[in-house]
Design an enzyme around this catalytic site. Structure first.
Site, short mmCIF file in Angstrom:
data_model
loop_
_atom_site.label_atom_id
_atom_site.label_comp_id
_atom_site.label_asym_id
_atom_site.label_seq_id
_atom_site.Cartn_x
_atom_site.Cartn_y
_atom_site.Cartn_z
N PHE A 132 -53.24 -12.19 20.24
CA PHE A 132 -53.16 -12.47 18.79
C PHE A 132 -52.74 -13.92 18.61
CE2 PHE A 132 -51.13 -12.92 14.68
CZ PHE A 132 -52.02 -12.27 13.84
N ASP A 217 -49.63 -20.09 23.92
CA ASP A 217 -49.19 -19.72 22.57
C ASP A 217 -47.80 -19.11 22.69
OD1 ASP A 217 -48.62 -18.48 20.19
OD2 ASP A 217 -50.62 -17.63 19.91
N LYS A 246 -42.63 -20.02 14.19
CA LYS A 246 -41.65 -18.97 13.82
C LYS A 246 -40.23 -19.51 13.65
CE LYS A 246 -44.15 -14.80 15.15
NZ LYS A 246 -44.55 -14.16 13.92
C1 LIG Z 1 -48.50 -15.16 19.40
C2 LIG Z 1 -48.75 -15.54 17.97
N1 LIG Z 1 -49.55 -16.57 17.69
C3 LIG Z 1 -49.81 -16.96 16.43
C4 LIG Z 1 -49.26 -16.28 15.36
C5 LIG Z 1 -49.55 -16.72 13.95
O1 LIG Z 1 -48.39 -17.30 13.41
P1 LIG Z 1 -48.18 -17.45 11.81
O2 LIG Z 1 -48.08 -16.09 11.24
O3 LIG Z 1 -46.91 -18.27 11.70
O4 LIG Z 1 -49.33 -18.22 11.30
C6 LIG Z 1 -48.42 -15.19 15.59
C7 LIG Z 1 -47.84 -14.43 14.47
O5 LIG Z 1 -47.28 -13.39 14.59
C8 LIG Z 1 -48.15 -14.81 16.94
O6 LIG Z 1 -47.37 -13.77 17.22
#
Ligand SMILES: Cc1ncc(COP(=O)(O)O)c(C=O)c1O
Length: 387
Positions: A132, A217, A246
């Site tokens: 994700f 990520d 985050k």
């Molecule tokens: C691993 C990962 N990447 C990207 C995102 C996307 O982040 P955002 O919701 O701050 O755009 C998330 C969100 O939960 C995530 O867990």
């Protein structure tokens, strides 16, 4: 009053969220209070944002003070808070000397994907099944779950998904057209699946050998969550780009792409962000990093995570298939769908998340205390006692 608030939100909200009938008005540490004064133990932490808990005095003071100095300033001008933040952040990841500042995890992924194409002159991206990465078109194209993707197709071309933790599939997928491989160190949303160290080493080696960039990520795993500042620091590899967001600014929206010298061609005008690197978010992030340093927050997460994991492993329940994770990022996979059990936890005034259909995901603030961890485990033991 309560019914008014719910009715107004229901009338005017976009509709894209599963709403729960709880109205929270205050937080402190690992707890939230609803409008009637009931206390909840918050093991969501705003989906892994509030790593330092709610209303941390160092962060709120920094935000209050900076808001009276300067809130916004486009990155074409220099700023004291931003320069200190860039210096501090880069000191945490030796080898990554440059940073693109933005406002969210999705934006950091989006930027990294663009930078990878620009830097390599190639267009293809290899990502992992169950991964994700966000919901804008680029990040969504890298995300695997059909539920998120299908309503918006056609997505960006050139994205390939391979099974996570399987080296031969990665070996086959990375070609001379691959701009980047994009992976989470622990798949969060996909079910709390940690990467095999050998898999990450192979990803690093294959990217280097074949001229592709490695993007990690760490939007969910960053900032102490797994017991180190960044989860990749459990593994002895350096990616080319690290996406973070985050908890970077303690709840003020902020994201970043940290990068090594292998990322090239970032000339003025190729990318940008109106709010990215604003002094308010930078001041909040500096306060976050100060607390991390003063109180060894990653060390606390490691110790508390070990304690939590040991206690969870001892729960005897016919429902639990597996407990896995690292630090205070924990998944409890059930043999059933999790939603009724999350509801039961909520009735016991504990908030937790799902990861996929069958895994309870715990992302408590890293400042959660041991009695609160005991309350969490004792309640889970009650909720998961019977089939
Ligand atoms: C691993 C990962 N990447 C990207 C995102 C996307 O982040 P955002 O919701 O701050 O755009 C998330 C969100 O939960 C995530 O867990």
């Amino acid at each position: 009053m309560t019914t008014d608030i719910i009715a107004i939100e229901n009338r005017h909200t976009s509709g894209v969220y599963h709403k729960q009938k709880l109205i929270f008005v205050r937080g402190e540490g690992a707890c939230l209070w609803d409008i009637d004064g009931n206390e909840y133990l918050d093991c969501n932490a705003g989906h892994g944002v509030a790593n330092l808990g709610h209303a941390h005095p160092t962060i709120s003071t920094a935000i209050a003070e900076q808001s009276q100095q300067l809130i916004t300033l486009f990155e074409t001008f220099y700023n004291d808070r931003r320069s200190y933040l860039l210096e501090k952040l880069t000191s945490l990841m030796p080898g990554m000397d440059r940073v693109f500042l933005c406002n969210s995890g999705t934006e950091s992924i989006e930027a990294a994907l663009k930078f990878a194409r620009l830097s390599t002159g190639r267009s293809e991206i290899v990502a992992a099944m169950r991964g994700f990465h966000g919901r804008s078109f680029g990040a969504l194209s890298a995300t695997w779950n059909k539920k998120y993707r299908e309503p918006f197709e056609p997505l960006v071309p050139g994205f390939h998904h391979v099974p996570y933790n399987q080296i031969p599939a990665l070996e086959e997928a990375i070609t001379d057209q691959t701009a980047a491989v994009l992976l989470e160190v622990i798949q969060g949303e996909g079910g709390v699946y940690p990467a095999d160290p050998k898999y990450l080493q192979a990803a690093r080696r294959l990217c280097t050998d074949r001229g592709a960039l490695l993007i990690m990520d760490e939007v969910q795993t960053g900032f102490g969550r797994t017991g180190k500042m960044f989860a990749i620091q459990h593994h002895s590899i350096l990616p080319d780009m690290l996406c973070i967001a985050k908890s970077l600014a303690g709840g003020i929206p902020a994201g970043a792409v940290m990068m090594t010298d292998s990322v090239q061609n970032l000339a003025p005008g190729v990318h940008g962000s109106t709010f990215g690197g604003n002094p308010l978010a930078c001041a909040a992030a500096l306060a976050v990093l100060q607390v991390f340093e003063e109180q060894d927050i990653p060390g606390q997460a490691a110790n508390k995570g070990k304690y939590l994991m040991e206690r969870l492993q001892k729960i005897s329940s016919p429902l639990i298939r597996e407990v896995r994770g690292m630090g205070l990022m924990v998944g409890i996979e059930l043999k059933r769908k999790v939603s009724p059990y999350l509801q039961m936890l909520q009735q016991h005034q504990i908030l937790a998340l799902n990861a996929g259909l069958s895994t309870i995901r715990l992302l408590p603030p890293l400042v959660i205390n041991y009695p609160q961890l005991d309350r969490l485990v004792d309640t889970l033991a009650i909720v998961l006692a019977d089939e």
